[in-house]
Design a protein around this motif. Structure first.
Motif, PDB file in Angstrom:
ATOM      1  N   THR A 182       0.808  -1.226   0.000  1.00 47.91           N
ATOM      2  CA  THR A 182       0.000   0.000   0.000  1.00 47.91           C
ATOM      3  C   THR A 182       0.838   1.271   0.000  1.00 47.91           C
ATOM      4  O   THR A 182       0.284   2.367  -0.057  1.00 47.91           O
ATOM      5  CB  THR A 182      -0.961   0.014   1.200  1.00 47.91           C
ATOM      6  N   GLY A 185      -0.096   2.872  -2.972  1.00 49.00           N
ATOM      7  CA  GLY A 185      -1.501   3.300  -2.977  1.00 49.00           C
ATOM      8  C   GLY A 185      -2.404   2.173  -2.502  1.00 49.00           C
ATOM      9  O   GLY A 185      -2.021   1.003  -2.520  1.00 49.00           O
ATOM     10  N   HIS A 186      -3.586   2.549  -2.051  1.00 44.59           N
ATOM     11  CA  HIS A 186      -4.528   1.548  -1.561  1.00 44.59           C
ATOM     12  C   HIS A 186      -5.142   0.766  -2.722  1.00 44.59           C
ATOM     13  O   HIS A 186      -5.301   1.275  -3.828  1.00 44.59           O
ATOM     14  CB  HIS A 186      -5.619   2.221  -0.723  1.00 44.59           C
ATOM     15  N   GLU A 189      -8.161   2.017  -4.882  1.00 41.51           N
ATOM     16  CA  GLU A 189      -7.999   3.285  -5.596  1.00 41.51           C
ATOM     17  C   GLU A 189      -7.396   3.012  -6.969  1.00 41.51           C
ATOM     18  O   GLU A 189      -6.346   2.379  -7.084  1.00 41.51           O
ATOM     19  CB  GLU A 189      -7.096   4.227  -4.795  1.00 41.51           C
ATOM     20  N   SER A 190      -8.054   3.479  -8.005  1.00 40.81           N
ATOM     21  CA  SER A 190      -7.612   3.172  -9.371  1.00 40.81           C
ATOM     22  C   SER A 190      -6.220   3.717  -9.666  1.00 40.81           C
ATOM     23  O   SER A 190      -5.454   3.105 -10.425  1.00 40.81           O
ATOM     24  CB  SER A 190      -8.624   3.721 -10.380  1.00 40.81           C
ATOM     25  N   GLU A 191      -5.872   4.848  -9.051  1.00 43.80           N
ATOM     26  CA  GLU A 191      -4.558   5.441  -9.323  1.00 43.80           C
ATOM     27  C   GLU A 191      -3.424   4.499  -8.920  1.00 43.80           C
ATOM     28  O   GLU A 191      -2.335   4.530  -9.516  1.00 43.80           O
ATOM     29  CB  GLU A 191      -4.429   6.772  -8.579  1.00 43.80           C
ATOM     30  N   SER A 192      -3.662   3.634  -7.942  1.00 39.28           N
ATOM     31  CA  SER A 192      -2.629   2.683  -7.509  1.00 39.28           C
ATOM     32  C   SER A 192      -2.197   1.786  -8.667  1.00 39.28           C
ATOM     33  O   SER A 192      -1.005   1.483  -8.826  1.00 39.28           O
ATOM     34  CB  SER A 192      -3.155   1.828  -6.361  1.00 39.28           C
ATOM     35  N   GLU A 216     -11.546  -4.053  -5.280  1.00 38.27           N
ATOM     36  CA  GLU A 216     -10.231  -3.937  -5.905  1.00 38.27           C
ATOM     37  C   GLU A 216     -10.344  -4.150  -7.418  1.00 38.27           C
ATOM     38  O   GLU A 216      -9.691  -3.450  -8.205  1.00 38.27           O
ATOM     39  CB  GLU A 216      -9.275  -4.964  -5.304  1.00 38.27           C
ATOM     40  N   ALA A 219     -11.621  -1.016  -9.054  1.00 41.32           N
ATOM     41  CA  ALA A 219     -10.588   0.021  -9.100  1.00 41.32           C
ATOM     42  C   ALA A 219      -9.583  -0.255 -10.210  1.00 41.32           C
ATOM     43  O   ALA A 219      -9.178   0.658 -10.944  1.00 41.32           O
ATOM     44  CB  ALA A 219      -9.881   0.111  -7.748  1.00 41.32           C
TER      45      ALA A 219
END
Length: 261
Positions: A182, A185-186, A189-192, A216, A219
């Motif tokens: 993480t 990113g989590h 979250e799509s940005e991850s 998930e 995302a």
């Protein structure tokens, strides 16, 4: 047997751990139980070590950030308790960890301490990681076909490496091209997933993500990553809408890789 054809543009397979490569029961009943049963002894043994104090400081900062949450357990500093009051400080850490685990939190501070406690258990041979029987043969097959394989889990990278380094299959770390937790990113979250693609050096569309968690999966899809939801014994049930929307597999052996052109 269901067969899911992997899109030809996919060159990377990204794997979740809990409920995907590894039974949830092993994580919940073995790994998490080990933390609850051994955290106090671990802290008593390692309290004077720099690494342990770094872990405690991270947990203290997390507790300060969580001060607005119901039930949060603060971790006083030595200046508040006194350097000689180690027992009370350790109790505060234990209570904070129990509180976070009861809420299934994924904070880096919690995951870091858990990883260090598990390290002692794996190194001593007290615990060995377990995988579903289809996992290792499938990963070997993917790599032989030229695929890259990465792990993305809420557990710390260090904890991930312990799992794959000390397992019932032996040390299989060589099967993976890299690990993400993480810090990138989590997982909901799509940005991850865009960051992961950038880190690997590929397009999100070149990645197939396997997970048992539909949040998930959503995302990842939003980031243009291909997704299949893994249905395993002990995993949370899916709604009818989720079953009809997502590609589902019950075994990694159900993934069909197109022949290289």
């Amino acid at each position: 047997m269901v067969v899911l054809s992997v899109p030809p543009e996919v060159s990377v397979i990204l794997l979740d751990i809990e409920g995907t490569t590894t039974p949830i029961a092993f994580v919940k009943d073995t790994l998490f139980s080990y933390i609850r049963e051994n955290i106090r002894d671990y802290l008593l043994t390692h309290w004077g070590e720099e690494e342990c104090q770094q872990d405690v400081n991270l947990l203290r900062k997390q507790a300060e950030a969580d001060s607005h949450l119901d039930g949060v357990v603060p971790i006083p500093s030595q200046s508040e308790f006194g350097a000689d009051d180690m027992e009370r400080m350790i109790q505060a850490v234990v209570d904070n960890v129990y509180w976070q685990m009861s809420l299934d939190r994924k904070t880096p501070a919690l995951k870091q301490l858990q990883g260090h406690i598990w390290r002692t258990a794996f190194a001593a041979g007290t615990v060995k990681a377990e995988f579903f029987e289809d996992v290792v043969p499938a990963i070997r097959k993917w790599r032989q076909a030229g695929m890259k394989v990465y792990i993305y889990s809420s557990g710390s990278v260090e904890a991930q490496k312990l799992l794959f380094g000390y397992s019932t299959e032996g040390n299989i770390l060589e099967l993976f091209d890299g690990h993400f937790d993480t810090k990138i990113g989590h997982k909901i979250e799509s940005e991850s997933y865009r960051r992961i693609a950038a880190s690997i050096g590929c397009s999100p569309n070149n990645i197939l993500f396997l997970t048992d968690v539909t949040r998930e999966a959503h995302a990842a899809e939003e980031a243009d990553v291909h997704v299949a939801v893994v249905v395993r014994p002990g995993n949370a049930g899916l709604t009818d809408d989720e079953k009809s929307y997502f590609n589902l597999i019950t075994s990694f052996s159900e993934l069909f890789l197109p022949a290289a052109s």
